[in-house]
Design an enzyme around this catalytic site. Structure first.
Site, PDB file in Angstrom:
ATOM      1  CE  LYS A  16      -3.434  -2.644   2.465  1.00 42.29           C
ATOM      2  NZ  LYS A  16      -4.832  -2.641   2.825  1.00 42.29           N
ATOM      3  CG  HIS A 104      -6.701  -3.069  -3.260  1.00 43.17           C
ATOM      4  ND1 HIS A 104      -7.251  -2.354  -2.231  1.00 43.17           N
ATOM      5  CD2 HIS A 104      -6.034  -4.110  -2.694  1.00 43.17           C
ATOM      6  CE1 HIS A 104      -6.903  -2.930  -1.074  1.00 43.17           C
ATOM      7  NE2 HIS A 104      -6.175  -3.995  -1.331  1.00 43.17           N
ATOM      8  CD  GLU A 106      -6.795  -0.292   0.935  1.00 48.21           C
ATOM      9  OE1 GLU A 106      -5.712  -0.042   0.381  1.00 48.21           O
ATOM     10  OE2 GLU A 106      -6.888  -1.012   1.947  1.00 48.21           O
ATOM     11  CB  SER A 222      -7.090  -9.854   8.500  1.00 50.96           C
ATOM     12  OG  SER A 222      -7.584  -8.531   8.545  1.00 50.96           O
TER      13      SER A 222
HETATM   14  C1  PEP Z   1      -4.918  -5.822   1.056  1.00 49.61           C
HETATM   15  O1  PEP Z   1      -4.790  -4.622   1.172  1.00 49.61           O
HETATM   16  O2  PEP Z   1      -4.918  -6.315  -0.082  1.00 49.61           O
HETATM   17  C2  PEP Z   1      -5.087  -6.635   2.251  1.00 49.61           C
HETATM   18  C3  PEP Z   1      -5.444  -7.883   2.107  1.00 49.61           C
HETATM   19  O3  PEP Z   1      -4.822  -6.024   3.445  1.00 49.61           O
HETATM   20  P1  PEP Z   1      -4.700  -6.735   4.903  1.00 49.61           P
HETATM   21  O4  PEP Z   1      -3.894  -7.992   4.729  1.00 49.61           O
HETATM   22  O5  PEP Z   1      -4.015  -5.738   5.766  1.00 49.61           O
HETATM   23  O6  PEP Z   1      -6.089  -7.045   5.348  1.00 49.61           O
END
Ligand code: PEP
Length: 268
Positions: A16, A104, A106, A222
């Site tokens: 990110k 993604h 986001e 996560s």
């Molecule tokens: C991601 O941003 O693709 C993601 C899976 O984040 P996290 O592992 O922090 O949940």
């Protein structure tokens, strides 16, 4: 359908908007010190740094002949031209990127990217011989209302629209339920498998069993070293897209070494 071992697992770290180019070099070096040939034989392992880090990461990996792969988190839908602030697929290909994320959550959430735009990005990535990682996943309210399979399959159909079977066979789909991203709330392996299986079935329905047996489907949300083995024990999950935990080299390597933990995932 072809058994799972035909697909090489992929673990990709989505950094990110973390790490300047010095920090990116340090993190890549730490991974390089720890990961060994056996890790790379068992899985493709990739880092997805911010754009500004890509040249440094490329130089380090190529210069030291590391087996790490790298890629980008986004790409412009435009080929070239007056698009201030955008980065084209041609530029990313020149930086040796193997993977590029498209869609993604986001980007969908904060930049209002829709399936048509994401589909154009997927095509731009393919035109430059890189591998799209098409991200799909439902927000919490859709999960709670029960329409998550429909939404994910709509995102899949939209993202892959107009692609041929060979293109789909080579790409990566990442199922990332929005409610599990960065929240510490990991989907159960069964929840993740249900959606990944539905994605594979849809690919099979549109492009045939052979294509569906080859495309890699990741879970993201996560993921940590301790939950990875159970996730990887599921038959339709071929790896993980890892956000927060990819910034911690020990944790990320632990995720890559999920087979070393004594669970059914060791079968893969
Ligand atoms: C991601 O941003 O693709 C993601 C899976 O984040 P996290 O592992 O922090 O949940």
């Amino acid at each position: 359908m072809t058994p799972k071992p035909a697909r090489k697992p992929l673990v990709a770290g989505n950094w990110k908007m973390h790490n300047n180019h010095f920090e990116a070099i340090a993190l890549t070096q730490k991974l390089a010190f720890t990961l060994v040939d056996k890790d790379f034989s068992a899985a493709d392992i990739a880092v997805l740094p911010p754009f500004t880090d890509l040249r440094s990461v490329q130089t380090l990996i190529e210069g030291d002949r590391l087996q790490l792969l790298w890629g980008a988190q986004d790409v412009s839908a435009h080929e070239d031209g007056a698009y201030t602030g955008e980065v084209s697929a041609r530029m990313l290909a020149k930086l040796g990127c193997r993977f590029v994320l498209a869609g993604h959550s986001e980007r969908r959430q904060y930049h209002h990217e829709d399936d048509a735009l994401i589909n154009t990005k997927v095509k731009r990535i393919l035109e430059r011989a890189m591998t799209p990682v098409l991200c799909v996943g439902e927000p919490l309210e859709v999960r709670q209302a029960g329409g998550y399979l429909e939404l994910v399959l709509e995102q899949l159909d939209g993202g892959l629209d107009g692609l041929n079977a060979a293109q789909v066979a080579g790409l990566v789909v990442a199922y990332e339920p929005v409610w599990a991203i960065g929240t510490g709330e990991v989907a159960t392996p069964q929840d993740a498998q249900e959606v990944c299986h539905a994605v594979r079935r849809r690919i099979s329905a549109v492009h045939g069993d052979a294509t569906a047996a080859t495309a890699r489907i990741l879970y993201g949300g996560s993921v940590k070293a301790d939950n990875m083995p159970a996730i990887m024990a599921e038959p339709d999950i071929d790896g993980a897209l890892v956000g927060g935990a990819s910034l911690d080299p020990g944790e990320f390597v632990g995720i890559c070494r999920y087979r070393d933990q004594s669970t059914p995932a060791n079968q893969r």
